[in-house]
Design a protein around this motif. Structure first.
Motif: not given
Length: 144
Positions: A74-84, A101-110, A112-116
């Motif tokens: 999950l952290n890889i997804i968020i940081s990969l999108f920021a670096f990309f 528009l693809m930034m929706i993916i890391p926002i949703i991932t975030y 999910i991390t808030l749930k955990k």
């Protein structure tokens, strides 16, 4: 002041709230680096803004490497999108709106991390800053 500055400012303030939960020192350095790189454009001098821009790219790459070493998907997804996002803007890649528009993916991932949050409490401040950047990117879509 535009929505970009407001979102990044709120993300940094919220990240500061979680700052005390960061355990390894190098993650604190990365967080402080992100905070400084987001604060530098407020000086409105082009050289200082560029330093903040490249600082963001550098710290997002450092955090991406940290996430890959820790194997936290999950952290890889968020940081990969920021670096990309940084890298594609630097290189001038086309399809900027699609990338934003693809930034929706890391926002949703975030969310999910808030749930955990117990699993991610050491890194939630950095994830909050990165997600605020990605939210600002998403809201910066140009409709033509």
């Amino acid at each position: 002041m535009n929505h970009w500055n407001i979102i990044l400012g709120l993300g940094t303030i919220l990240g500061l709230y979680f700052f005390r939960k960061i355990k390894p020192t190098y993650l604190k350095v990365i967080f402080i680096g992100f905070s400084i790189s987001f604060a530098l454009p407020y000086f409105e001098k082009q050289e200082i803004t560029n330093i903040g821009y490249f600082g963001f790219g550098f710290f997002s790459l450092l955090y991406l490497i940290h996430c890959i070493i820790k194997k936290s998907i999950l952290n890889i997804i968020i940081s990969l999108f920021a670096f990309f996002s940084f890298f594609s803007m630097y290189m001038g890649f086309p399809f900027a709106n699609e990338r934003k528009l693809m930034m929706i993916i890391p926002i949703i991932t975030y969310f999910i991390t808030l749930k955990k949050i117990r699993q991610y409490e050491n890194e939630i401040s950095i994830l909050t800053i990165l997600t605020s950047y990605e939210l600002a990117e998403l809201m910066n879509i140009q409709f033509e």
